[in-house]
Design an enzyme around this catalytic site. Sequence first.
Site, PDB file in Angstrom:
ATOM      1  CB  SER A 133      -0.930   0.015   1.219  1.00  0.00           C
ATOM      2  OG  SER A 133      -1.720  -1.147   1.270  1.00  0.00           O
ATOM      3  CG  HIS A 185      -2.457   3.474   3.622  1.00  0.00           C
ATOM      4  ND1 HIS A 185      -3.777   3.138   3.859  1.00  0.00           N
ATOM      5  CD2 HIS A 185      -1.818   2.292   3.407  1.00  0.00           C
ATOM      6  CE1 HIS A 185      -3.934   1.833   3.771  1.00  0.00           C
ATOM      7  NE2 HIS A 185      -2.746   1.294   3.504  1.00  0.00           N
TER       8      HIS A 185
END
Length: 285
Positions: A133, A185
């Site tokens: 991610s 993230h």
Amino acid sequence: MGKPLFYEILEKPATSCIIGICSAIWFYIQKKELGYSHVGLSYETAIEGHYWRIITSAFSHISVIHLVFNMSALWSLGVVEQLGHMGLGVEYYLQYTLVLVVLSGVLVLGMYHLLIQRFNIEYFRRVTAVGYSCVVFGWMTILSVKQPSSKLDLFGFLSLPISFAPFESLVFTSIIVPQASFLGHLSGIIVGYAIAWGLIHGMNNYWALSMLGWIVLVFVLSLKRSGAYDFKFLEIESVTDPSLPSVRFLASGNGRSLQMSALPVAGASDCSLVRVITTQRGIQW
């Protein structure tokens, strides 16, 4: 009607290889019944010297849904490989993927350190993260700056404007998947902006290969030192002599041996001696 999949794979060779690698690793994890504790990255394992987890955590997925979401987004972002006329292209993609993997992992550890040491939030000491991610969010961010008119396609039917995709996806995943690594993230987004705005620049094949070499070296040595994997050909010993490094050949019965002591750390009472041993030539260094 879109292009056949075969042609799309040829147009996105690096993306296709990465998707194949992540999928193969997922199958291996399922087969061996591995979990977060085996491949994930956390502050606690990092301070214990498990630096290899920065790499394994990035390419590992435990949940198939996590894998599908990341690889679906990555496939759409693979358009970067086709933008050579904009200064992007395959080489740019590979070079800065390497940067995103390493720097996003280091940055998230830095965030954990700040939250633990400065704000005494012990929760982040054992938070373990896995998944591609960070890199996906990084490329979302780079593409939103370099080509804001693009679209991010997910699962073949959901399309998001790329200019808002990084923060839309950040909020979306935090709501839908509460256990998702918000800081992981966010670190990908920060590094992505640093690359897109030219704060991190100058990567070429030479620097990429040099960086890859150091990554492999640190990966292998940290695997050995942490006891995660025993490389029979590699020995790491503690040396109490703090003198300057020395390189010398030693006579042996089956050949010549090269022994080299590593640079001592300032203020430390010992240094490390790394020896790579081959039985055929008797080489040590």
